[in-house]
Motif scaffolding. Structure first.
Motif, PDB file in Angstrom:
ATOM      1  N   UNK A 297      42.618  31.175 -13.582  1.00 49.68           N
ATOM      2  CA  UNK A 297      41.359  30.959 -12.862  1.00 49.68           C
ATOM      3  C   UNK A 297      41.494  29.999 -11.705  1.00 49.68           C
ATOM      4  N   UNK A 298      42.438  29.054 -11.808  1.00 49.17           N
ATOM      5  CA  UNK A 298      42.647  28.088 -10.744  1.00 49.17           C
ATOM      6  C   UNK A 298      41.700  26.912 -10.817  1.00 49.17           C
ATOM      7  N   UNK A 299      42.073  25.845 -10.144  1.00 47.79           N
ATOM      8  CA  UNK A 299      41.250  24.637 -10.061  1.00 47.79           C
ATOM      9  C   UNK A 299      41.295  24.140  -8.628  1.00 47.79           C
TER      10      UNK A 299
ATOM     11  N   UNK B 199      14.327  16.340  -7.934  1.00 49.37           N
ATOM     12  CA  UNK B 199      14.544  15.574  -9.160  1.00 49.37           C
ATOM     13  C   UNK B 199      15.840  14.786  -9.110  1.00 49.37           C
ATOM     14  N   UNK B 200      15.844  13.657  -9.826  1.00 52.70           N
ATOM     15  CA  UNK B 200      17.052  12.855  -9.916  1.00 52.70           C
ATOM     16  C   UNK B 200      18.080  13.555 -10.787  1.00 52.70           C
ATOM     17  N   UNK B 201      19.113  13.989 -10.182  1.00 50.84           N
ATOM     18  CA  UNK B 201      20.184  14.637 -10.930  1.00 50.84           C
ATOM     19  C   UNK B 201      21.518  14.106 -10.434  1.00 50.84           C
ATOM     20  N   UNK B 202      22.356  13.705 -11.359  1.00 54.52           N
ATOM     21  CA  UNK B 202      23.670  13.222 -10.995  1.00 54.52           C
ATOM     22  C   UNK B 202      24.593  14.415 -10.754  1.00 54.52           C
ATOM     23  N   UNK B 203      25.076  14.508  -9.527  1.00 53.93           N
ATOM     24  CA  UNK B 203      25.969  15.599  -9.164  1.00 53.93           C
ATOM     25  C   UNK B 203      27.397  15.124  -9.346  1.00 53.93           C
ATOM     26  N   UNK B 204      28.172  15.883 -10.129  1.00 54.83           N
ATOM     27  CA  UNK B 204      29.555  15.510 -10.387  1.00 54.83           C
ATOM     28  C   UNK B 204      30.363  15.596  -9.097  1.00 54.83           C
ATOM     29  N   UNK B 205      31.109  14.558  -8.815  1.00 52.74           N
ATOM     30  CA  UNK B 205      31.952  14.537  -7.627  1.00 52.74           C
ATOM     31  C   UNK B 205      33.139  15.460  -7.829  1.00 52.74           C
ATOM     32  N   UNK B 206      33.399  16.362  -6.878  1.00 55.27           N
ATOM     33  CA  UNK B 206      34.543  17.269  -7.036  1.00 55.27           C
ATOM     34  C   UNK B 206      35.849  16.489  -7.015  1.00 55.27           C
ATOM     35  N   UNK B 207      36.856  16.955  -7.738  1.00 57.24           N
ATOM     36  CA  UNK B 207      38.142  16.248  -7.741  1.00 57.24           C
ATOM     37  C   UNK B 207      38.762  16.240  -6.357  1.00 57.24           C
ATOM     38  N   UNK B 208      39.440  15.157  -6.073  1.00 56.46           N
ATOM     39  CA  UNK B 208      40.070  15.012  -4.768  1.00 56.46           C
ATOM     40  C   UNK B 208      41.492  14.522  -4.891  1.00 56.46           C
ATOM     41  N   UNK B 209      42.007  14.015  -3.800  1.00 55.32           N
ATOM     42  CA  UNK B 209      43.377  13.499  -3.767  1.00 55.32           C
ATOM     43  C   UNK B 209      43.507  12.350  -4.760  1.00 55.32           C
ATOM     44  N   UNK B 210      44.557  12.409  -5.576  1.00 53.34           N
ATOM     45  CA  UNK B 210      44.804  11.385  -6.587  1.00 53.34           C
ATOM     46  C   UNK B 210      44.216  11.698  -7.949  1.00 53.34           C
ATOM     47  N   UNK B 211      43.369  12.718  -8.040  1.00 52.55           N
ATOM     48  CA  UNK B 211      42.761  13.083  -9.324  1.00 52.55           C
ATOM     49  C   UNK B 211      43.628  14.117 -10.047  1.00 52.55           C
ATOM     50  N   UNK B 212      43.739  13.944 -11.360  1.00 55.66           N
ATOM     51  CA  UNK B 212      44.490  14.905 -12.175  1.00 55.66           C
ATOM     52  C   UNK B 212      43.582  16.074 -12.534  1.00 55.66           C
ATOM     53  N   UNK B 213      44.056  17.278 -12.261  1.00 52.49           N
ATOM     54  CA  UNK B 213      43.308  18.491 -12.578  1.00 52.49           C
ATOM     55  C   UNK B 213      44.232  19.432 -13.345  1.00 52.49           C
ATOM     56  N   UNK B 214      43.628  20.324 -14.126  1.00 51.42           N
ATOM     57  CA  UNK B 214      44.429  21.209 -14.976  1.00 51.42           C
ATOM     58  C   UNK B 214      44.039  22.666 -14.789  1.00 51.42           C
ATOM     59  N   UNK B 215      45.060  23.499 -14.861  1.00 59.22           N
ATOM     60  CA  UNK B 215      44.858  24.944 -14.900  1.00 59.22           C
ATOM     61  C   UNK B 215      45.960  25.533 -15.763  1.00 59.22           C
ATOM     62  N   UNK B 216      45.552  26.201 -16.837  1.00 60.58           N
ATOM     63  CA  UNK B 216      46.534  26.811 -17.731  1.00 60.58           C
ATOM     64  C   UNK B 216      47.482  25.789 -18.336  1.00 60.58           C
TER      65      UNK B 216
END
Length: 223
Positions: free
Chosen positions: A215-217, A84-101
């Motif tokens: 939990x970490x990111x 089925x056509x499903x859009x898979x979210x691209x995992x964050x990479x270099x240059x992307x802002x991510x948050x933990x706690x």
């Protein structure tokens, strides 16, 4: 009467003479032909044609329903792989802002070709090779928080976990003291975390934490 037939002849004449003059024994009535036979045949033929028409229409509708169902099923599948056509979210990479706690992280680059870190006179050599991860850390909470390099992790494609080299981290960050003190709310600091890995290892992921218990990111590193 000399013969045996004499009495029979007289008896037959007696029967005929006994009938009233001008009357004869009733003849057998024949059944008249059915006047409506052609009409019945015509009605039967019409009924057969109507039945065949209805069967054809039903078969055609069934074919349309089957085609519609096939088209609907095919619409939910991409060409070639049957999934089925499903859009898979691209995992964050270099240059992307991510948050933990309480922290927001941005990895700017990773250098995994280092054999030592530090200055010319004060340095530390790797047992294998050093992967130096450059990143920024911003406090997004309302209280000061200390960034702990020892709480950070890295992984290769096989899932092998590596922890940072704390002493190598001190040499790598000799030009900044930001990772040795708490980060105030709203402030952002930059620095490096260092992983000592075998020379044949290629890190694929870094897992960032605001503490040992978060939990970490995960951030994907370029190949």
């Amino acid at each position: 009467m000399a013969g045996a037939t004499g009495p029979i002849v007289v008896l037959n004449r007696s029967v005929e003479n006994a009938m009233p003059h001008g009357q004869y024994p009733p003849s057998r009535k024949t059944r008249p032909r059915a006047k409506f036979a052609p009409l019945l045949w015509a009605m039967a033929a019409v009924g057969t044609l109507v039945g065949l028409f209805l069967l054809g229409a039903a078969a055609q509708n069934a074919g349309r329903d089957a085609d519609s169902a096939s088209a609907t099923a095919a619409a939910g599948q991409p060409k070639g792989n049957g999934q089925p056509n499903r859009k898979v979210a691209k995992p964050p990479g270099v240059g992307d802002a991510v948050r933990d706690g309480k922290f927001e992280f941005v990895i700017s680059r990773a250098d995994c070709a280092k054999s030592s870190v530090g200055s010319k006179y004060l340095n530390r050599k790797a047992q294998g090779k050093y992967c130096v991860v450059h990143l920024s850390v911003k406090n997004i909470a309302d209280q000061p928080q200390l960034f702990l390099g020892s709480a950070q992790k890295a992984f290769d494609a096989a899932g092998t976990e590596f922890t940072d080299d704390k002493i190598a981290g001190l040499y790598a960050n000799d030009d900044t003291q930001t990772f040795l003190q708490k980060i105030d709310p709203g402030d952002k600091v930059v620095g490096k975390i260092v992983f000592d890995v075998p020379t044949s290892t290629a890190l694929t992921t870094v897992e960032l934490h605001d503490s040992f218990f978060s939990g970490g990111v995960r951030v994907t590193l370029p190949a």
